[in-house]
Design a protein around this motif. Structure first.
Motif, PDB file in Angstrom:
ATOM      1  N   UNK A 110      -6.403  -3.148 -36.414  1.00 38.49           N
ATOM      2  CA  UNK A 110      -5.112  -3.146 -35.719  1.00 38.49           C
ATOM      3  C   UNK A 110      -5.198  -2.352 -34.415  1.00 38.49           C
ATOM      4  N   UNK A 111      -5.848  -1.198 -34.447  1.00 41.49           N
ATOM      5  CA  UNK A 111      -6.010  -0.403 -33.228  1.00 41.49           C
ATOM      6  C   UNK A 111      -6.801  -1.172 -32.179  1.00 41.49           C
ATOM      7  N   UNK A 112      -7.883  -1.798 -32.615  1.00 39.45           N
ATOM      8  CA  UNK A 112      -8.698  -2.578 -31.685  1.00 39.45           C
ATOM      9  C   UNK A 112      -7.918  -3.758 -31.115  1.00 39.45           C
ATOM     10  N   UNK A 113      -7.147  -4.427 -31.955  1.00 37.04           N
ATOM     11  CA  UNK A 113      -6.379  -5.590 -31.498  1.00 37.04           C
ATOM     12  C   UNK A 113      -5.383  -5.198 -30.417  1.00 37.04           C
ATOM     13  N   UNK A 114      -4.717  -4.066 -30.601  1.00 39.44           N
ATOM     14  CA  UNK A 114      -3.734  -3.610 -29.606  1.00 39.44           C
ATOM     15  C   UNK A 114      -4.436  -3.107 -28.356  1.00 39.44           C
ATOM     16  N   UNK A 115      -5.512  -2.339 -28.526  1.00 42.93           N
ATOM     17  CA  UNK A 115      -6.218  -1.781 -27.378  1.00 42.93           C
ATOM     18  C   UNK A 115      -6.819  -2.870 -26.492  1.00 42.93           C
ATOM     19  N   UNK A 116      -7.287  -3.958 -27.112  1.00 39.53           N
ATOM     20  CA  UNK A 116      -7.935  -5.025 -26.351  1.00 39.53           C
ATOM     21  C   UNK A 116      -6.969  -5.756 -25.436  1.00 39.53           C
ATOM     22  N   UNK A 117      -5.711  -5.823 -25.823  1.00 39.30           N
ATOM     23  CA  UNK A 117      -4.753  -6.650 -25.079  1.00 39.30           C
ATOM     24  C   UNK A 117      -3.825  -5.829 -24.185  1.00 39.30           C
ATOM     25  N   UNK A 118      -3.660  -4.565 -24.474  1.00 41.92           N
ATOM     26  CA  UNK A 118      -2.668  -3.755 -23.755  1.00 41.92           C
ATOM     27  C   UNK A 118      -3.207  -3.317 -22.398  1.00 41.92           C
ATOM     28  N   UNK A 119      -2.371  -3.407 -21.372  1.00 45.99           N
ATOM     29  CA  UNK A 119      -2.719  -2.928 -20.039  1.00 45.99           C
ATOM     30  C   UNK A 119      -1.543  -2.135 -19.486  1.00 45.99           C
ATOM     31  N   UNK A 120      -1.849  -1.188 -18.599  1.00 47.96           N
ATOM     32  CA  UNK A 120      -0.785  -0.432 -17.963  1.00 47.96           C
ATOM     33  C   UNK A 120      -0.001   0.432 -18.927  1.00 47.96           C
ATOM     34  N   UNK A 121       1.161   0.863 -18.470  1.00 46.99           N
ATOM     35  CA  UNK A 121       2.023   1.736 -19.265  1.00 46.99           C
ATOM     36  C   UNK A 121       3.270   0.978 -19.703  1.00 46.99           C
ATOM     37  N   UNK A 122       3.717   1.188 -20.924  1.00 45.85           N
ATOM     38  CA  UNK A 122       4.972   0.564 -21.345  1.00 45.85           C
ATOM     39  C   UNK A 122       6.148   1.192 -20.619  1.00 45.85           C
ATOM     40  N   UNK A 123       7.245   0.482 -20.577  1.00 47.26           N
ATOM     41  CA  UNK A 123       8.447   1.014 -19.927  1.00 47.26           C
ATOM     42  C   UNK A 123       9.649   0.769 -20.827  1.00 47.26           C
ATOM     43  N   UNK A 124      10.681   1.574 -20.645  1.00 48.10           N
ATOM     44  CA  UNK A 124      11.862   1.446 -21.495  1.00 48.10           C
ATOM     45  C   UNK A 124      13.069   2.048 -20.799  1.00 48.10           C
ATOM     46  N   UNK A 125      14.223   1.720 -21.323  1.00 49.50           N
ATOM     47  CA  UNK A 125      15.462   2.326 -20.852  1.00 49.50           C
ATOM     48  C   UNK A 125      16.452   2.352 -22.007  1.00 49.50           C
ATOM     49  N   UNK A 126      17.411   3.241 -21.891  1.00 48.69           N
ATOM     50  CA  UNK A 126      18.431   3.407 -22.927  1.00 48.69           C
ATOM     51  C   UNK A 126      19.756   2.947 -22.344  1.00 48.69           C
ATOM     52  N   UNK A 127      20.382   1.951 -22.970  1.00 45.44           N
ATOM     53  CA  UNK A 127      21.594   1.346 -22.433  1.00 45.44           C
ATOM     54  C   UNK A 127      22.781   1.575 -23.360  1.00 45.44           C
ATOM     55  N   UNK A 128      23.927   1.850 -22.763  1.00 44.43           N
ATOM     56  CA  UNK A 128      25.162   1.936 -23.536  1.00 44.43           C
ATOM     57  C   UNK A 128      26.120   0.883 -22.992  1.00 44.43           C
ATOM     58  N   UNK A 129      26.605   0.025 -23.860  1.00 40.18           N
ATOM     59  CA  UNK A 129      27.459  -1.081 -23.443  1.00 40.18           C
ATOM     60  C   UNK A 129      28.699  -1.136 -24.326  1.00 40.18           C
TER      61      UNK A 129
END
Length: 300
Positions: A4-23
């Protein structure tokens, strides 16, 4: 590294991004398809998600959704009909809070992961378009802990948040994949990783892909006959052991070309090829380009 670690590491590039929304009130937004993977976690309140080509899903506080293949979808305050969807506000960026962040009683953590689809491991390819993990008491405690930590970090200005947040987002992805594997009853790869023979063989290949493996040597490593290994491995993984090893070596080589400045001869040794020429020849068959052109295309 485990599979699982190898599978994610092989495909992931860059940094993830996120935001917190209130609606709050009446709202409906459309998120376009994305080349990577996206996620939503409902921190407070509830909302609805309508994936392209799928049925509406009610999301309550604590629910998490992974859109493993970047499927376009609509988020709304109610189960939107098609007419409502046509009037939805387009949200061009999955982590863009400027379009519909407003006072309200529903809070959602949204984000995305950049992925290189050329290196997708079959484990990740098998993930459904929408992985919905409902908030159930006593289920997936690690995922719940990660969600709680993320809820405290995103949008806050705590010391060290710039380091903590990307790490927590990476952790969230791992826990979402784990939760899917634990809940899946029909998928091939969760079954493969629960089969003691196949799991041991996969672990051996991933721990040391450069070793001069053969079917006989791998069968001896996991303590079964060559025929038994071939039958169980092929049935659950979808490739014979040595075919999987060749694919994984080249996938690993692609990741090293993308993420390191290492020379081709060093990469060849790390993934089990005796010469750069041998690696280049095999790499070109799998990727349709030479390692040098692949690396140049990644860094261009």
């Amino acid at each position: 590294m485990d599979v699982v670690s190898d599978a994610i590491s092989a495909v992931r590039v860059g940094r993830p991004s996120s935001t917190r929304l209130r609606v709050g009130g009446s709202w409906c937004v459309r998120l376009a398809p994305y080349e990577g993977a996206g996620f939503h976690v409902v921190l407070e309140g509830s909302c609805w998600m309508l994936p392209e080509g799928g049925s509406a899903i009610c999301l309550n506080a604590g629910d998490a959704v992974l859109l493993a293949h970047g499927t376009g979808h609509v988020m709304a305050d109610r189960p939107a009909d098609r007419a409502t969807v046509e009037r939805a506000v387009d949200l061009p960026h999955w982590a863009d809070s400027s379009v519909f962040d407003s006072p309200g009683d529903t809070e959602v953590l949204c984000g995305k992961y950049r992925l290189d689809r050329r290196n997708t491991h079959p484990l990740l390819a098998e993930l459904p378009d929408v992985v919905h993990i409902p908030n159930r008491v006593g289920r997936h405690g690690e995922l719940r802990a990660a969600i709680d930590l993320l809820g405290r970090e995103v949008g806050a200005e705590h010391p060290g948040s710039a380091v903590a947040l990307p790490s927590l987002l990476d952790l969230l992805l791992v826990y979402l994949v784990r939760a899917w594997m634990a809940d899946s009853t029909t998928s091939r790869w969760p079954a493969a990783l629960h089969d003691p023979v196949v799991a041991a063989a996969l672990r051996a290949l991933h721990e040391d892909p450069a070793r001069p493996w053969s079917n006989d040597r791998l069968a001896a490593q996991v303590g079964v006959s060559r025929a038994t290994l071939a039958r169980r491995f092929t049935a659950l993984v979808g490739r014979a052991p040595m075919a999987y090893l060749t694919w994984w070596r080249l996938t690993r080589a692609a990741a090293l070309l993308r993420t390191t400045p290492d020379a081709l001869d060093a990469i060849a040794q790390r993934v089990g090829y005796s010469t750069p020429y041998a690696l280049s020849h095999a790499f070109s068959r799998q990727y349709g380009t030479t390692p040098g052109r692949y690396r140049a295309g990644v860094t261009a």
